[in-house]
Design a protein around this motif. Structure first.
Motif, PDB file in Angstrom:
ATOM      1  N   MET A   1       7.265  -8.211  11.187  1.00  0.00           N
ATOM      2  CA  MET A   1       7.488  -7.676   9.845  1.00  0.00           C
ATOM      3  C   MET A   1       6.749  -6.346   9.731  1.00  0.00           C
ATOM      4  O   MET A   1       5.593  -6.218  10.088  1.00  0.00           O
ATOM      5  CB  MET A   1       6.968  -8.668   8.804  1.00  0.00           C
ATOM      6  N   SER A   2       7.425  -5.364   9.223  1.00  0.00           N
ATOM      7  CA  SER A   2       6.800  -4.065   8.992  1.00  0.00           C
ATOM      8  C   SER A   2       6.298  -4.009   7.552  1.00  0.00           C
ATOM      9  O   SER A   2       6.645  -4.837   6.715  1.00  0.00           O
ATOM     10  CB  SER A   2       7.811  -2.944   9.233  1.00  0.00           C
ATOM     11  N   THR A   3       5.474  -3.006   7.262  1.00  0.00           N
ATOM     12  CA  THR A   3       4.974  -2.868   5.896  1.00  0.00           C
ATOM     13  C   THR A   3       6.107  -2.582   4.921  1.00  0.00           C
ATOM     14  O   THR A   3       6.009  -2.929   3.747  1.00  0.00           O
ATOM     15  CB  THR A   3       3.902  -1.760   5.795  1.00  0.00           C
ATOM     16  N   SER A   4       7.211  -2.001   5.400  1.00  0.00           N
ATOM     17  CA  SER A   4       8.337  -1.743   4.502  1.00  0.00           C
ATOM     18  C   SER A   4       9.058  -3.030   4.117  1.00  0.00           C
ATOM     19  O   SER A   4       9.729  -3.080   3.098  1.00  0.00           O
ATOM     20  CB  SER A   4       9.321  -0.753   5.136  1.00  0.00           C
ATOM     21  N   GLU A   5       8.908  -4.087   4.915  1.00  0.00           N
ATOM     22  CA  GLU A   5       9.529  -5.375   4.610  1.00  0.00           C
ATOM     23  C   GLU A   5       8.603  -6.296   3.818  1.00  0.00           C
ATOM     24  O   GLU A   5       8.990  -7.389   3.449  1.00  0.00           O
ATOM     25  CB  GLU A   5       9.928  -6.084   5.912  1.00  0.00           C
ATOM     26  N   LEU A   6       7.410  -5.852   3.570  1.00  0.00           N
ATOM     27  CA  LEU A   6       6.400  -6.628   2.878  1.00  0.00           C
ATOM     28  C   LEU A   6       6.760  -6.765   1.399  1.00  0.00           C
ATOM     29  O   LEU A   6       7.209  -5.811   0.774  1.00  0.00           O
ATOM     30  CB  LEU A   6       5.067  -5.896   3.019  1.00  0.00           C
ATOM     31  N   ASP A   7       6.561  -7.946   0.848  1.00  0.00           N
ATOM     32  CA  ASP A   7       6.720  -8.147  -0.594  1.00  0.00           C
ATOM     33  C   ASP A   7       5.441  -7.637  -1.253  1.00  0.00           C
ATOM     34  O   ASP A   7       4.519  -8.405  -1.515  1.00  0.00           O
ATOM     35  CB  ASP A   7       6.970  -9.624  -0.910  1.00  0.00           C
ATOM     36  N   THR A   8       5.388  -6.328  -1.442  1.00  0.00           N
ATOM     37  CA  THR A   8       4.136  -5.718  -1.899  1.00  0.00           C
ATOM     38  C   THR A   8       3.686  -6.232  -3.263  1.00  0.00           C
ATOM     39  O   THR A   8       2.484  -6.352  -3.500  1.00  0.00           O
ATOM     40  CB  THR A   8       4.225  -4.179  -1.926  1.00  0.00           C
ATOM     41  N   ALA A   9       4.603  -6.566  -4.130  1.00  0.00           N
ATOM     42  CA  ALA A   9       4.207  -7.077  -5.450  1.00  0.00           C
ATOM     43  C   ALA A   9       3.473  -8.412  -5.300  1.00  0.00           C
ATOM     44  O   ALA A   9       2.413  -8.619  -5.901  1.00  0.00           O
ATOM     45  CB  ALA A   9       5.417  -7.227  -6.360  1.00  0.00           C
ATOM     46  N   ALA A  10       4.021  -9.296  -4.484  1.00  0.00           N
ATOM     47  CA  ALA A  10       3.391 -10.605  -4.284  1.00  0.00           C
ATOM     48  C   ALA A  10       2.059 -10.468  -3.554  1.00  0.00           C
ATOM     49  O   ALA A  10       1.068 -11.120  -3.919  1.00  0.00           O
ATOM     50  CB  ALA A  10       4.328 -11.536  -3.516  1.00  0.00           C
ATOM     51  N   GLU A  11       2.018  -9.622  -2.533  1.00  0.00           N
ATOM     52  CA  GLU A  11       0.783  -9.457  -1.770  1.00  0.00           C
ATOM     53  C   GLU A  11      -0.288  -8.741  -2.598  1.00  0.00           C
ATOM     54  O   GLU A  11      -1.464  -9.077  -2.519  1.00  0.00           O
ATOM     55  CB  GLU A  11       1.052  -8.724  -0.453  1.00  0.00           C
ATOM     56  N   THR A  12       0.131  -7.781  -3.404  1.00  0.00           N
ATOM     57  CA  THR A  12      -0.809  -7.100  -4.295  1.00  0.00           C
ATOM     58  C   THR A  12      -1.400  -8.093  -5.294  1.00  0.00           C
ATOM     59  O   THR A  12      -2.610  -8.092  -5.544  1.00  0.00           O
ATOM     60  CB  THR A  12      -0.110  -5.929  -5.017  1.00  0.00           C
ATOM     61  N   ALA A  13      -0.568  -8.959  -5.843  1.00  0.00           N
ATOM     62  CA  ALA A  13      -1.055  -9.986  -6.775  1.00  0.00           C
ATOM     63  C   ALA A  13      -2.040 -10.927  -6.077  1.00  0.00           C
ATOM     64  O   ALA A  13      -3.067 -11.302  -6.661  1.00  0.00           O
ATOM     65  CB  ALA A  13       0.116 -10.768  -7.358  1.00  0.00           C
ATOM     66  N   ALA A  14      -1.744 -11.280  -4.840  1.00  0.00           N
ATOM     67  CA  ALA A  14      -2.640 -12.162  -4.088  1.00  0.00           C
ATOM     68  C   ALA A  14      -3.985 -11.487  -3.841  1.00  0.00           C
ATOM     69  O   ALA A  14      -5.043 -12.127  -3.922  1.00  0.00           O
ATOM     70  CB  ALA A  14      -1.984 -12.576  -2.774  1.00  0.00           C
ATOM     71  N   ILE A  15      -3.968 -10.200  -3.555  1.00  0.00           N
ATOM     72  CA  ILE A  15      -5.217  -9.462  -3.335  1.00  0.00           C
ATOM     73  C   ILE A  15      -5.997  -9.325  -4.636  1.00  0.00           C
ATOM     74  O   ILE A  15      -7.224  -9.494  -4.654  1.00  0.00           O
ATOM     75  CB  ILE A  15      -4.920  -8.100  -2.675  1.00  0.00           C
ATOM     76  N   HIS A  16      -5.306  -9.069  -5.732  1.00  0.00           N
ATOM     77  CA  HIS A  16      -5.988  -9.043  -7.034  1.00  0.00           C
ATOM     78  C   HIS A  16      -6.661 -10.391  -7.303  1.00  0.00           C
ATOM     79  O   HIS A  16      -7.776 -10.435  -7.850  1.00  0.00           O
ATOM     80  CB  HIS A  16      -5.000  -8.701  -8.160  1.00  0.00           C
ATOM     81  N   ALA A  17      -6.006 -11.465  -6.914  1.00  0.00           N
ATOM     82  CA  ALA A  17      -6.578 -12.805  -7.106  1.00  0.00           C
ATOM     83  C   ALA A  17      -7.844 -12.987  -6.276  1.00  0.00           C
ATOM     84  O   ALA A  17      -8.818 -13.594  -6.743  1.00  0.00           O
ATOM     85  CB  ALA A  17      -5.544 -13.875  -6.759  1.00  0.00           C
ATOM     86  N   VAL A  18      -7.871 -12.457  -5.054  1.00  0.00           N
ATOM     87  CA  VAL A  18      -9.082 -12.550  -4.221  1.00  0.00           C
ATOM     88  C   VAL A  18     -10.229 -11.802  -4.895  1.00  0.00           C
ATOM     89  O   VAL A  18     -11.349 -12.318  -4.983  1.00  0.00           O
ATOM     90  CB  VAL A  18      -8.829 -12.005  -2.798  1.00  0.00           C
ATOM     91  N   VAL A  19      -9.970 -10.604  -5.392  1.00  0.00           N
ATOM     92  CA  VAL A  19     -11.023  -9.825  -6.051  1.00  0.00           C
ATOM     93  C   VAL A  19     -11.500 -10.568  -7.310  1.00  0.00           C
ATOM     94  O   VAL A  19     -12.705 -10.612  -7.586  1.00  0.00           O
ATOM     95  CB  VAL A  19     -10.548  -8.395  -6.364  1.00  0.00           C
ATOM     96  N   ALA A  20     -10.594 -11.190  -8.031  1.00  0.00           N
ATOM     97  CA  ALA A  20     -10.983 -11.989  -9.203  1.00  0.00           C
ATOM     98  C   ALA A  20     -11.847 -13.185  -8.786  1.00  0.00           C
ATOM     99  O   ALA A  20     -12.792 -13.555  -9.497  1.00  0.00           O
ATOM    100  CB  ALA A  20      -9.744 -12.460  -9.959  1.00  0.00           C
TER     101      ALA A  20
END
Length: 135
Positions: A1-20
């Motif tokens: 999977m390349s970064t262009s195929e990444l579900d950036t919205a879902a992964e961004t939300a997951a990263i926000h959850a880690v920071v929280a």
């Protein structure tokens, strides 16, 4: 999977959850919850420049400094920049504010978190705490 195929919205939300989770664990002074966010081979440089290599060193440091850390105030953490280096590697800049219990700003920082995705879970893997010094 390349970064262009990444579900950036879902992964961004997951990263926000880690920071929280970082913020919640520190505010609760819950060392176990905080340490669970780290990759076993993580490295961490504290805001005072102490280099910690691996979860064992991070654990020893955290268990020494986290108890009582919120007696005078608490920290907030807000991701403001995320870049996916690869689908399983992200670099995150965080706006950190340390406030008194009366919500008076005491200090600020801009930690850099490098996260890796292991078995579908984002983990803190290479991190640097950086205080903001007023010019």
């Amino acid at each position: 999977m390349s970064t262009s195929e990444l579900d950036t919205a879902a992964e961004t939300a997951a990263i926000h959850a880690v920071v929280a989770q970082v913020a919640a664990a520190q505010r609760a002074e819950d060392a176990d919850a905080f340490l669970d966010l780290f990759h076993p081979d993580a490295i961490w440089t504290t805001g005072h420049g102490k280099f910690l290599n691996g979860r064992d060193e991070i654990s020893e440091f955290t268990r020494a400094v986290l108890p009582g850390a919120t007696k005078d105030g608490y920290a907030t953490y807000e991701p403001f920049f995320i870049r996916f280096i690869r689908p399983d590697v992200a670099v995150v800049k965080v706006r950190q504010q340390y406030l008194t219990h009366d919500d008076v700003l005491v200090s600020e920082g801009t930690p850099l978190y490098g996260l890796t995705r292991e078995d579908g879970r984002w983990l803190l893997t290479f991190c640097q705490n950086t205080p903001v010094i007023a010019a």
